[in-house]
Design an enzyme around this catalytic site. Structure first.
Site, PDB file in Angstrom:
ATOM      1  N   CYS A   1     -25.133  16.240  -7.274  1.00  0.00           N
ATOM      2  CA  CYS A   1     -23.893  16.258  -8.050  1.00  0.00           C
ATOM      3  C   CYS A   1     -24.214  16.148  -9.550  1.00  0.00           C
ATOM      4  O   CYS A   1     -24.882  15.198  -9.969  1.00  0.00           O
ATOM      5  CB  CYS A   1     -23.032  15.076  -7.601  1.00  0.00           C
ATOM      6  SG  CYS A   1     -21.506  14.911  -8.510  1.00  0.00           S
TER       7      CYS A   1
ATOM      8  N   GLU B   1     -13.766  26.162  -3.466  1.00  0.00           N
ATOM      9  CA  GLU B   1     -13.518  25.606  -2.131  1.00  0.00           C
ATOM     10  C   GLU B   1     -12.499  26.441  -1.361  1.00  0.00           C
ATOM     11  O   GLU B   1     -12.538  26.526  -0.142  1.00  0.00           O
ATOM     12  CB  GLU B   1     -13.070  24.143  -2.237  1.00  0.00           C
ATOM     13  CG  GLU B   1     -14.195  23.283  -2.760  1.00  0.00           C
ATOM     14  CD  GLU B   1     -14.039  21.801  -2.500  1.00  0.00           C
ATOM     15  OE1 GLU B   1     -13.113  21.383  -1.786  1.00  0.00           O
ATOM     16  OE2 GLU B   1     -14.874  21.046  -3.038  1.00  0.00           O
TER      17      GLU B   1
ATOM     18  N   TYR C   1     -15.698  13.456  -8.229  1.00  0.00           N
ATOM     19  CA  TYR C   1     -16.325  12.529  -9.171  1.00  0.00           C
ATOM     20  C   TYR C   1     -16.066  12.982 -10.616  1.00  0.00           C
ATOM     21  O   TYR C   1     -16.127  12.185 -11.539  1.00  0.00           O
ATOM     22  CB  TYR C   1     -17.846  12.492  -8.967  1.00  0.00           C
ATOM     23  CG  TYR C   1     -18.343  11.730  -7.757  1.00  0.00           C
ATOM     24  CD1 TYR C   1     -17.472  11.264  -6.760  1.00  0.00           C
ATOM     25  CD2 TYR C   1     -19.702  11.473  -7.609  1.00  0.00           C
ATOM     26  CE1 TYR C   1     -17.960  10.573  -5.662  1.00  0.00           C
ATOM     27  CE2 TYR C   1     -20.196  10.772  -6.516  1.00  0.00           C
ATOM     28  CZ  TYR C   1     -19.328  10.328  -5.537  1.00  0.00           C
ATOM     29  OH  TYR C   1     -19.812   9.642  -4.459  1.00  0.00           O
TER      30      TYR C   1
ATOM     31  N   ASP D   1     -24.118  14.311  -2.685  1.00  0.00           N
ATOM     32  CA  ASP D   1     -23.172  14.939  -3.612  1.00  0.00           C
ATOM     33  C   ASP D   1     -21.814  14.275  -3.394  1.00  0.00           C
ATOM     34  O   ASP D   1     -21.609  13.578  -2.400  1.00  0.00           O
ATOM     35  CB  ASP D   1     -23.074  16.451  -3.322  1.00  0.00           C
ATOM     36  CG  ASP D   1     -22.054  17.128  -4.219  1.00  0.00           C
ATOM     37  OD1 ASP D   1     -22.116  16.926  -5.448  1.00  0.00           O
ATOM     38  OD2 ASP D   1     -21.153  17.829  -3.708  1.00  0.00           O
ATOM     39  N   SER D   2     -20.891  14.525  -4.316  1.00  0.00           N
ATOM     40  CA  SER D   2     -19.543  13.989  -4.149  1.00  0.00           C
ATOM     41  C   SER D   2     -18.847  14.629  -2.943  1.00  0.00           C
ATOM     42  O   SER D   2     -17.847  14.110  -2.464  1.00  0.00           O
ATOM     43  CB  SER D   2     -18.726  14.253  -5.413  1.00  0.00           C
ATOM     44  OG  SER D   2     -18.748  15.627  -5.724  1.00  0.00           O
TER      45      SER D   2
ATOM     46  N   CYS E   1     -22.363  22.562 -12.607  1.00  0.00           N
ATOM     47  CA  CYS E   1     -21.542  21.959 -11.554  1.00  0.00           C
ATOM     48  C   CYS E   1     -21.934  22.619 -10.240  1.00  0.00           C
ATOM     49  O   CYS E   1     -22.188  23.833 -10.206  1.00  0.00           O
ATOM     50  CB  CYS E   1     -20.059  22.190 -11.848  1.00  0.00           C
ATOM     51  SG  CYS E   1     -18.962  21.650 -10.521  1.00  0.00           S
ATOM     52  N   THR E   2     -21.961  21.816  -9.190  1.00  0.00           N
ATOM     53  CA  THR E   2     -22.420  22.316  -7.887  1.00  0.00           C
ATOM     54  C   THR E   2     -21.662  23.560  -7.405  1.00  0.00           C
ATOM     55  O   THR E   2     -22.226  24.388  -6.694  1.00  0.00           O
ATOM     56  CB  THR E   2     -22.206  21.219  -6.825  1.00  0.00           C
ATOM     57  OG1 THR E   2     -20.875  20.697  -6.973  1.00  0.00           O
ATOM     58  CG2 THR E   2     -23.219  20.108  -6.973  1.00  0.00           C
ATOM     59  N   HIS E   3     -20.384  23.662  -7.777  1.00  0.00           N
ATOM     60  CA  HIS E   3     -19.552  24.740  -7.237  1.00  0.00           C
ATOM     61  C   HIS E   3     -19.695  26.073  -7.970  1.00  0.00           C
ATOM     62  O   HIS E   3     -19.349  27.115  -7.437  1.00  0.00           O
ATOM     63  CB  HIS E   3     -18.078  24.335  -7.299  1.00  0.00           C
ATOM     64  CG  HIS E   3     -17.700  23.249  -6.353  1.00  0.00           C
ATOM     65  ND1 HIS E   3     -18.269  22.005  -6.390  1.00  0.00           N
ATOM     66  CD2 HIS E   3     -16.788  23.233  -5.336  1.00  0.00           C
ATOM     67  CE1 HIS E   3     -17.729  21.248  -5.438  1.00  0.00           C
ATOM     68  NE2 HIS E   3     -16.824  21.971  -4.791  1.00  0.00           N
TER      69      HIS E   3
END
Ligand code: DGL
Length: 268
Positions: A75, A154, A44, A12-13, A186-188
């Site tokens: 990602c 985050e 990214y 992942d980024s 999106c991963t988040h």
């Protein structure tokens, strides 16, 4: 060493791909996993296709060199821009997050109105739009970028007033558009599920690409006869290209378990 006993590689980024890894671990607890977070070059989501493809190839090369049986591109932005390039160049099977998420969304929607949220790059690439339309051309796709969700996740600000206000601004128009399914592209974003539901209501189904991807990983491993059958739990290794300390601290929220990351250098 047989190919079966090699680890799965995930990149992942940065930190977000840990949500994907967590799902892979849940579905395939016996598999060893090597995770690479490109924390030196994150994000990214705001970079050009050329740059993301270059980074993705370098990350993949690092993992393949260490010996993996399958690559997961956790990602969304890298999956959107680089999946075909990676699949064409690598000798191991490659699984991205776009196609599984798109398939799950099309399978679930009743109104045939699907929303997709992601980074600038993911949305601009048109990858989710194309993937959904390819499966069912009648589905109407509503796309939106939600860049502020990444720093909020985050920071751990996923359930407070700032998160709620941000989600309202980004997502309220989906309510008028009448979507019944939203792809968290999106991963988040899975960390913001509760807040997103507060804006869209309980009826809108949230598609977690991480969850859909983990089932695809199992399917592909099984198809290639690479599934590990042992009972013991798998072992994990984490590599990052910058700030292992921060990765470990923030990563706990994404992975729900302690992490020990090693610093490596990739690219130039
Ligand atoms: N991992 C990225 C994605 O899923 C989000 C963070 C970034 O912009 O690099 O698109």
């Amino acid at each position: 060493m047989s190919r079966k006993s090699l680890p799965i590689g995930i990149f992942d980024s940065g930190i977000g791909g840990l949500t994907v890894m967590q799902e892979v671990v849940r579905v395939l607890p016996g598999e060893d996993i090597i995770y690479l977070g490109d924390t030196a070059r994150v994000p990214y989501g705001t970079k050009s296709r050329e740059t993301v493809v270059k980074y993705a190839l370098e990350n993949a090369e690092f993992l393949v060199y260490r010996g993996i049986k399958l690559l997961v591109v956790a990602c969304n932005t890298a999956s959107a821009y680089a999946l075909s390039e990676l699949s064409a160049r690598l000798s191991v099977p490659v699984v991205g997050v776009i196609e599984p998420g798109a398939r799950m969304a099309v399978g679930i929607t009743r109104t045939k109105k699907v929303g997709v949220i992601g980074t600038d790059g993911t949305i601009r690439s048109g990858a989710y739009f194309d993937a959904i339309k390819k499966i069912d051309s009648k589905v109407v796709v509503y796309l939106r970028t939600c860049p502020l969700f990444v720093p909020l996740a985050e920071e751990g600000w996923t359930d407070n007033q700032v998160a709620l206000l941000t989600a309202r601004v980004y997502l309220e128009s989906f309510v008028e558009e009448g979507i019944d399914t939203l792809v968290l592209g999106c991963t988040h974003y899975p960390l913001l599920k509760r807040t997103i539901k507060r804006v869209l209501g309980e009826e809108v189904v949230l598609i977690d690409s991480a969850e859909a991807t983990s089932h695809e990983v199992r399917r592909v491993l099984s198809e290639h006869r690479l599934l590990r059958t042992r009972q013991n739990r798998g072992r994990f290794k984490f590599f990052v290209t910058d700030s292992p300390q921060r990765f470990q601290e923030v990563g706990i929220r994404f992975f729900n378990a302690p992490i020990k990351a090693r610093l490596v250098s990739i690219g130039n």
